[in-house]
Design an enzyme around this catalytic site. Structure first.
Site, PDB file in Angstrom:
ATOM      1  N   GLY A 169     131.618 -48.522 -29.958  1.00 35.74           N
ATOM      2  CA  GLY A 169     131.749 -49.683 -29.081  1.00 35.74           C
ATOM      3  C   GLY A 169     130.517 -50.570 -29.178  1.00 35.74           C
ATOM      4  O   GLY A 169     129.752 -50.509 -30.146  1.00 35.74           O
ATOM      5  N   LYS A 187     128.393 -58.936 -23.837  1.00 33.89           N
ATOM      6  CA  LYS A 187     127.355 -59.128 -24.856  1.00 33.89           C
ATOM      7  C   LYS A 187     127.860 -59.893 -26.077  1.00 33.89           C
ATOM      8  O   LYS A 187     127.122 -60.677 -26.667  1.00 33.89           O
ATOM      9  CB  LYS A 187     126.795 -57.764 -25.293  1.00 33.89           C
ATOM     10  CG  LYS A 187     126.001 -57.054 -24.206  1.00 33.89           C
ATOM     11  CD  LYS A 187     125.420 -55.743 -24.704  1.00 33.89           C
ATOM     12  CE  LYS A 187     124.877 -54.925 -23.554  1.00 33.89           C
ATOM     13  NZ  LYS A 187     124.313 -53.650 -23.962  1.00 33.89           N
ATOM     14  N   ARG A 190     136.236 -41.373 -31.338  1.00 34.16           N
ATOM     15  CA  ARG A 190     137.554 -40.852 -30.939  1.00 34.16           C
ATOM     16  C   ARG A 190     138.664 -41.624 -31.652  1.00 34.16           C
ATOM     17  O   ARG A 190     139.575 -41.044 -32.229  1.00 34.16           O
ATOM     18  CB  ARG A 190     137.685 -40.988 -29.411  1.00 34.16           C
ATOM     19  CG  ARG A 190     138.972 -40.498 -28.842  1.00 34.16           C
ATOM     20  CD  ARG A 190     138.955 -40.611 -27.333  1.00 34.16           C
ATOM     21  NE  ARG A 190     138.791 -41.983 -26.862  1.00 34.16           N
ATOM     22  CZ  ARG A 190     138.719 -42.347 -25.587  1.00 34.16           C
ATOM     23  NH1 ARG A 190     138.770 -41.424 -24.639  1.00 34.16           N
ATOM     24  NH2 ARG A 190     138.573 -43.605 -25.238  1.00 34.16           N
ATOM     25  N   THR A 191     138.569 -42.955 -31.643  1.00 36.99           N
ATOM     26  CA  THR A 191     139.524 -43.784 -32.388  1.00 36.99           C
ATOM     27  C   THR A 191     138.872 -44.079 -33.743  1.00 36.99           C
ATOM     28  O   THR A 191     137.972 -44.924 -33.837  1.00 36.99           O
ATOM     29  CB  THR A 191     139.790 -45.103 -31.625  1.00 36.99           C
ATOM     30  OG1 THR A 191     140.106 -44.778 -30.270  1.00 36.99           O
ATOM     31  CG2 THR A 191     140.902 -45.912 -32.250  1.00 36.99           C
ATOM     32  N   THR A 241     125.167 -57.500 -19.760  1.00 34.60           N
ATOM     33  CA  THR A 241     125.646 -56.142 -20.008  1.00 34.60           C
ATOM     34  C   THR A 241     127.166 -56.141 -20.132  1.00 34.60           C
ATOM     35  O   THR A 241     127.795 -57.206 -20.198  1.00 34.60           O
ATOM     36  CB  THR A 241     125.069 -55.167 -18.934  1.00 34.60           C
ATOM     37  OG1 THR A 241     125.440 -53.849 -19.271  1.00 34.60           O
ATOM     38  CG2 THR A 241     125.552 -55.484 -17.533  1.00 34.60           C
TER      39      THR A 241
HETATM   40  P1  NAP Z   1     132.427 -49.594 -25.002  1.00 38.40           P
HETATM   41  O1  NAP Z   1     132.250 -50.762 -25.891  1.00 38.40           O
HETATM   42  O2  NAP Z   1     133.436 -49.622 -23.901  1.00 38.40           O
HETATM   43  O3  NAP Z   1     132.726 -48.330 -25.969  1.00 38.40           O
HETATM   44  C1  NAP Z   1     133.002 -47.065 -25.406  1.00 38.40           C
HETATM   45  C2  NAP Z   1     132.929 -46.012 -26.502  1.00 38.40           C
HETATM   46  O4  NAP Z   1     133.034 -44.734 -25.877  1.00 38.40           O
HETATM   47  C3  NAP Z   1     134.076 -46.083 -27.523  1.00 38.40           C
HETATM   48  O5  NAP Z   1     133.588 -45.682 -28.762  1.00 38.40           O
HETATM   49  C4  NAP Z   1     135.068 -45.053 -26.938  1.00 38.40           C
HETATM   50  O6  NAP Z   1     135.942 -44.508 -27.899  1.00 38.40           O
HETATM   51  C5  NAP Z   1     134.119 -43.999 -26.452  1.00 38.40           C
HETATM   52  N1  NAP Z   1     134.665 -43.125 -25.413  1.00 38.40           N
HETATM   53  C6  NAP Z   1     134.894 -43.409 -24.110  1.00 38.40           C
HETATM   54  N2  NAP Z   1     135.367 -42.319 -23.453  1.00 38.40           N
HETATM   55  C7  NAP Z   1     135.409 -41.306 -24.373  1.00 38.40           C
HETATM   56  C8  NAP Z   1     135.798 -39.932 -24.322  1.00 38.40           C
HETATM   57  N3  NAP Z   1     136.236 -39.370 -23.180  1.00 38.40           N
HETATM   58  N4  NAP Z   1     135.724 -39.195 -25.444  1.00 38.40           N
HETATM   59  C9  NAP Z   1     135.277 -39.753 -26.610  1.00 38.40           C
HETATM   60  N5  NAP Z   1     134.902 -41.045 -26.732  1.00 38.40           N
HETATM   61  C10 NAP Z   1     134.966 -41.816 -25.626  1.00 38.40           C
HETATM   62  O7  NAP Z   1     131.046 -49.215 -24.268  1.00 38.40           O
HETATM   63  P2  NAP Z   1     129.579 -49.490 -24.851  1.00 38.40           P
HETATM   64  O8  NAP Z   1     129.129 -50.851 -24.473  1.00 38.40           O
HETATM   65  O9  NAP Z   1     129.585 -49.104 -26.279  1.00 38.40           O
HETATM   66  O10 NAP Z   1     128.688 -48.499 -23.977  1.00 38.40           O
HETATM   67  C11 NAP Z   1     128.731 -47.085 -24.202  1.00 38.40           C
HETATM   68  C12 NAP Z   1     127.775 -46.414 -23.237  1.00 38.40           C
HETATM   69  O11 NAP Z   1     126.425 -46.684 -23.603  1.00 38.40           O
HETATM   70  C13 NAP Z   1     127.944 -46.919 -21.793  1.00 38.40           C
HETATM   71  O12 NAP Z   1     128.203 -45.829 -20.965  1.00 38.40           O
HETATM   72  C14 NAP Z   1     126.613 -47.562 -21.446  1.00 38.40           C
HETATM   73  O13 NAP Z   1     126.225 -47.267 -20.123  1.00 38.40           O
HETATM   74  C15 NAP Z   1     125.659 -46.915 -22.440  1.00 38.40           C
HETATM   75  N6  NAP Z   1     124.534 -47.814 -22.764  1.00 38.40           N
HETATM   76  C16 NAP Z   1     123.294 -47.436 -22.368  1.00 38.40           C
HETATM   77  C17 NAP Z   1     122.210 -48.251 -22.649  1.00 38.40           C
HETATM   78  C18 NAP Z   1     120.835 -47.827 -22.211  1.00 38.40           C
HETATM   79  O14 NAP Z   1     119.935 -48.672 -22.181  1.00 38.40           O
HETATM   80  N7  NAP Z   1     120.617 -46.566 -21.894  1.00 38.40           N
HETATM   81  C19 NAP Z   1     122.383 -49.463 -23.331  1.00 38.40           C
HETATM   82  C20 NAP Z   1     123.665 -49.816 -23.748  1.00 38.40           C
HETATM   83  C21 NAP Z   1     124.746 -48.969 -23.442  1.00 38.40           C
HETATM   84  P3  NAP Z   1     137.339 -45.224 -28.271  1.00 38.40           P
HETATM   85  O15 NAP Z   1     137.007 -46.332 -29.232  1.00 38.40           O
HETATM   86  O16 NAP Z   1     138.150 -44.148 -28.862  1.00 38.40           O
HETATM   87  O17 NAP Z   1     137.902 -45.752 -26.972  1.00 38.40           O
END
Ligand code: NAP
Length: 282
Positions: A135, A67, A158-159, A63
């Protein structure tokens, strides 16, 4: 190799529900499992994985934030994992003749999301999809969503540059969040905003024709995104707990060839997160 030894690698990892879910799957199958949480130090993923393999580990989940690195360490990977450039499931292969440890990689996040959307009685084929976030989570699910033949997939973030780059990688469209004038049938929040109960500044129009609003983050109570979708009258909403259970079930099947029943596990996990949240507030 120890046929019972599995683990999830991440940083942070304390919150992970994966050990509980996989223990429930193993009970269904009637086979023992030892499934640990491994907190990986920054820059220490390869070393942690090696130590796990030396202890006999035969399968793992990966996770945040490892990844992408995992996809560079495997000897072979599925089509979906290769297209996502990210691996969330590692399956131990027989060691090489010179004793080298070998892994196969897959990514079950997309299959998990698609299965959960089906559980919610929502078709993907010929529907338009808006993905908020660019992300690892957005990237991981795109190949499986594309394979379901939606009419259109649009990415906003957002970005904006990140949305643009991700869309380009998959031959999709990206819009600027603040000027976007588009409403999709399915709106997926793939950002981590809800993790911190943060509301995103979303144009009201995005929910106008939405049949389903899906937040990949799961929580005991409605996330700000789900609250907003409900307030805008979206008829079907869900957090990502079902996706978590579905992606785990697919990992389990890849490791052990057994497909677990998911409904009862989802119900149990829902009760578990509500109980944990109540304990925190009392
Ligand atoms: P990541 O790579 O850190 O990407 C985070 C994303 O969220 C980026 O696009 C970021 O935008 C955006 N973001 C964060 N805070 C924000 C805000 N306040 N307003 C607008 N955009 C915001 O994380 P990730 O791996 O993609 O994971 C994202 C979420 O998916 C996590 O919380 C994770 O728990 C969840 N997830 C769940 C599962 C499931 O099985 N349910 C599986 C995978 C992931 P910027 O680029 O502008 O920073």
């Amino acid at each position: 190799m120890n046929e019972q030894r599995y683990a999830v690698f991440g940083h942070p990892i304390e919150h992970s529900l994966s050990p509980c879910i996989h223990t429930l799957f193993a009970e269904q199958e009637g086979r023992p499992i030892e499934y640990d949480k491994i907190l990986v130090p920054q820059n220490g993923f390869a070393q942690s994985l090696r130590a796990f393999a030396d202890r006999g580990g035969v399968g793992a989940n990966v996770t945040v934030p490892f990844k992408i690195e995992a996809s560079t360490l495997v000897d072979e990977q599925s089509n979906v994992a290769a297209r996502a450039g990210a691996v969330n499931t590692l399956i131990r292969l027989p060691d090489a003749e010179d004793g080298r440890i070998r892994w196969s990689g897959d990514n079950t996040d997309g299959i998990g999301l698609v299965a959960d959307i089906a559980r919610l009685d929502c078709a993907i084929q010929n529907r338009s999809i808006l993905i908020i976030g660019a992300g690892g989570a957005a990237r991981g699910v795109l190949p499986s969503l594309i394979d379901c033949h939606p009419s259109r997939i649009v990415i906003v973030n957002r970005t904006h540059k990140k949305a643009y780059d991700l869309a380009k990688l998959f031959g999709l469209e990206s819009f600027h969040l603040d000027t976007m004038d588009f409403s999709a049938d399915i709106v997926i929040n793939a950002t981590s905003a809800s993790l911190h109960q943060e509301s995103m500044k979303l144009p009201k129009k995005i929910f106008q024709s939405a049949q389903l609003a899906y937040d990949m983050v799961y929580a005991a109570e409605d996330t700000p995104f789900i609250k907003e979708a409900k307030a805008q009258g979206v008829p079907n909403t869900s957090d990502g707990l079902g996706m978590l259970v579905e992606q785990a079930a697919e990992s389990y099947r890849l490791w052990r060839g057994f497909t677990p029943e998911r409904k009862s596990v989802l119900r149990y996990m829902r009760e578990t997160i509500i109980m944990r949240s109540q304990k925190r507030t009392t």
